[in-house]
Scaffold this motif. Structure first.
Motif, PDB file in Angstrom:
ATOM      1  N   UNK A   1       0.838  -1.197   0.000  1.00 39.39           N
ATOM      2  CA  UNK A   1       0.000   0.000   0.000  1.00 39.39           C
ATOM      3  C   UNK A   1       0.875   1.250   0.000  1.00 39.39           C
ATOM      4  N   UNK A   2       0.330   2.325  -0.541  1.00 41.50           N
ATOM      5  CA  UNK A   2       1.059   3.585  -0.589  1.00 41.50           C
ATOM      6  C   UNK A   2       1.267   4.118   0.826  1.00 41.50           C
ATOM      7  N   UNK A   3       2.527   4.458   1.223  1.00 43.71           N
ATOM      8  CA  UNK A   3       2.772   4.970   2.569  1.00 43.71           C
ATOM      9  C   UNK A   3       2.077   6.305   2.780  1.00 43.71           C
ATOM     10  N   UNK A   4       1.697   6.578   4.022  1.00 42.41           N
ATOM     11  CA  UNK A   4       0.989   7.802   4.378  1.00 42.41           C
ATOM     12  C   UNK A   4       1.853   8.670   5.283  1.00 42.41           C
ATOM     13  N   UNK A   5       1.346   9.870   5.563  1.00 44.08           N
ATOM     14  CA  UNK A   5       2.031  10.758   6.491  1.00 44.08           C
ATOM     15  C   UNK A   5       2.158  10.095   7.857  1.00 44.08           C
ATOM     16  N   UNK A   6       1.124   9.347   8.264  1.00 41.70           N
ATOM     17  CA  UNK A   6       1.175   8.661   9.560  1.00 41.70           C
ATOM     18  C   UNK A   6       2.294   7.619   9.588  1.00 41.70           C
ATOM     19  N   UNK A   7       2.524   6.952   8.472  1.00 37.62           N
ATOM     20  CA  UNK A   7       3.609   5.973   8.408  1.00 37.62           C
ATOM     21  C   UNK A   7       4.964   6.668   8.577  1.00 37.62           C
ATOM     22  N   UNK A   8       5.129   7.813   7.896  1.00 33.22           N
ATOM     23  CA  UNK A   8       6.366   8.572   8.010  1.00 33.22           C
ATOM     24  C   UNK A   8       6.565   9.050   9.447  1.00 33.22           C
ATOM     25  N   UNK A   9       5.485   9.557  10.054  1.00 33.80           N
ATOM     26  CA  UNK A   9       5.562  10.057  11.421  1.00 33.80           C
ATOM     27  C   UNK A   9       5.943   8.949  12.396  1.00 33.80           C
ATOM     28  N   UNK A  10       5.350   7.768  12.211  1.00 33.46           N
ATOM     29  CA  UNK A  10       5.656   6.652  13.112  1.00 33.46           C
ATOM     30  C   UNK A  10       7.117   6.236  12.998  1.00 33.46           C
ATOM     31  N   UNK A  11       7.633   6.161  11.786  1.00 33.17           N
ATOM     32  CA  UNK A  11       9.018   5.753  11.597  1.00 33.17           C
ATOM     33  C   UNK A  11       9.996   6.791  12.150  1.00 33.17           C
ATOM     34  N   UNK A  12       9.647   8.086  12.003  1.00 31.59           N
ATOM     35  CA  UNK A  12      10.529   9.160  12.471  1.00 31.59           C
ATOM     36  C   UNK A  12      10.355   9.461  13.950  1.00 31.59           C
ATOM     37  N   UNK A  13       9.275   8.921  14.554  1.00 33.43           N
ATOM     38  CA  UNK A  13       9.024   9.185  15.962  1.00 33.43           C
ATOM     39  C   UNK A  13       8.549  10.591  16.238  1.00 33.43           C
ATOM     40  N   UNK A  14       7.752  11.131  15.296  1.00 33.20           N
ATOM     41  CA  UNK A  14       7.211  12.484  15.459  1.00 33.20           C
ATOM     42  C   UNK A  14       5.719  12.451  15.158  1.00 33.20           C
ATOM     43  N   UNK A  15       5.072  13.585  15.283  1.00 32.01           N
ATOM     44  CA  UNK A  15       3.650  13.670  14.966  1.00 32.01           C
ATOM     45  C   UNK A  15       3.457  13.896  13.471  1.00 32.01           C
ATOM     46  N   UNK A  16       2.278  13.516  12.934  1.00 28.38           N
ATOM     47  CA  UNK A  16       1.992  13.820  11.531  1.00 28.38           C
ATOM     48  C   UNK A  16       2.106  15.313  11.221  1.00 28.38           C
ATOM     49  N   UNK A  17       1.748  16.159  12.211  1.00 25.53           N
ATOM     50  CA  UNK A  17       1.851  17.602  11.995  1.00 25.53           C
ATOM     51  C   UNK A  17       3.296  18.021  11.755  1.00 25.53           C
ATOM     52  N   UNK A  18       4.238  17.398  12.480  1.00 24.24           N
ATOM     53  CA  UNK A  18       5.662  17.720  12.280  1.00 24.24           C
ATOM     54  C   UNK A  18       6.105  17.323  10.882  1.00 24.24           C
ATOM     55  N   UNK A  19       5.652  16.167  10.413  1.00 28.58           N
ATOM     56  CA  UNK A  19       5.977  15.743   9.050  1.00 28.58           C
ATOM     57  C   UNK A  19       5.466  16.774   8.054  1.00 28.58           C
TER      58      UNK A  19
END
Length: 338
Positions: A1-19
């Motif tokens: 599946x296409x990665x989402x902002x939430x996936x990026x946030x989880x991997x980076x250990x930040x909030x989706x807003x920070x992404x």
């Protein structure tokens, strides 16, 4: 599946807003945090869904960059830095070319919303373009270079001061008969030419040197070919001056070609200087003395103004001046008295 902002946030250990802040470049994010987010974006091969983003916040994530001639080395270098900075902040860039056609700049800006861009960075070339009138329907707009009005945000290099400094540099080398190439003329009238001519004349006046209209050479366009043709014609009926100050590096390269063809060595008999510090000038023969400025900083400041204008459409206009320096290379030297 296409990665989402939430996936990026989880991997980076930040909030989706920070992404989102990292991608949009609107809010400051600490370097270490930005690095983690960018690494996560790369690892997941995340690509923003610009259409979805536009539906949520009314933005497309794309800006337009309108340059007069995308084929010139100067435009190519400036475009490179604009793309580099924009991509770092999560923006896409759409290119437009205004050329020298009257009204084309206004038409491009007026149609910008139809092109689905969030704002426009415009480099006007003619005086008419630089007087662009905003009737309230234009998108967020930042002008780069010289303009003839104070209604829009602007990033520029002070052409009067820069031309004055370069002319003063040539005078300090012992040159007195200093010709300029690219001065205003009936075939090519620009705000940039007016301002650089003004700086040149101010430096002559400060050194008690009379300006000579014969030494102010105009071209039908600012290109190597046009400069070479204009200087060749000048040399056909006039003795060579002590130095040529060309209003762009490209014209300086054309001028050196004309001098080479005429058998006039540079800098042995005549010094040549340019403006813009394009990469080609460093590798010309001889390497070109020029007016230099930080092109990346230029792009950063212009994009920052555009983002600021998007958030505050009614704020007073801002003008940012980028510092310049005179870079002395082998195309100029101290003049030896005859």
């Amino acid at each position: 599946m296409r990665p989402t902002v939430k996936d990026v946030a989880a991997l980076a250990g930040v909030s989706p807003k920070t992404v989102s802040n990292v991608m949009n470049g609107v809010v400051f994010v600490a370097l270490e945090t930005r690095s983690r987010v960018e690494s996560a974006i790369t690892e997941l091969a995340y690509v923003p869904n610009l259409s979805a983003r536009g539906l949520r916040n009314g933005r497309t994530g794309v800006i337009a960059l309108a340059m007069p001639d995308l084929g010139t080395p100067y435009s190519a270098e400036m475009s490179h830095f604009f793309v580099e900075v924009a991509h770092e902040q999560g923006w896409g860039v759409q290119f437009e070319e205004t050329s020298e056609r009257p009204g084309r700049a206004l038409s491009l800006v007026s149609r910008a919303r139809a092109h689905l861009v969030d704002g426009v960075i415009l480099n006007p070339i003619t005086i008419q373009e630089s007087k662009l009138v905003d009737d309230g329907s234009l998108p967020p707009l930042v002008m780069i270079g010289e303009v003839e009005q104070q209604r829009n945000d602007q990033v520029w290099v002070d052409s009067v001061a820069a031309a004055r400094d370069m002319t003063r540099h040539l005078i300090e080398l012992g040159h007195r008969r200093i010709a300029i190439v690219g001065s205003p003329g009936p075939a090519f009238q620009t705000a940039t030419a007016d301002l650089r001519q003004r700086g040149y004349r101010e430096a002559l006046r400060a050194a008690a040197i009379d300006s000579d209209p014969l030494l102010e050479i105009s071209c039908h366009e600012w290109s190597p070919r046009a400069a070479s043709e204009a200087v060749t014609e000048f040399l056909r009926v006039n003795p060579a001056p002590d130095a040529f100050f060309c209003f762009t590096d490209s014209m300086a390269i054309g001028t050196m070609s004309a001098l080479w063809t005429a058998g006039i060595p540079v800098p042995g008999d005549v010094s040549v200087a340019g403006f813009d510090d394009i990469a080609d000038g460093q590798f010309a023969t001889p390497p070109l003395t020029t007016v230099s400025f930080d092109k990346r900083e230029f792009a950063e400041r212009a994009l920052a103004l555009l983002v600021q204008r998007m958030g505050s459409p009614d704020a007073p206009p801002t003008r940012v001046t980028i510092a310049h320096t005179v870079v002395a290379r082998a195309s100029t030297r101290v003049r030896t008295p005859a």
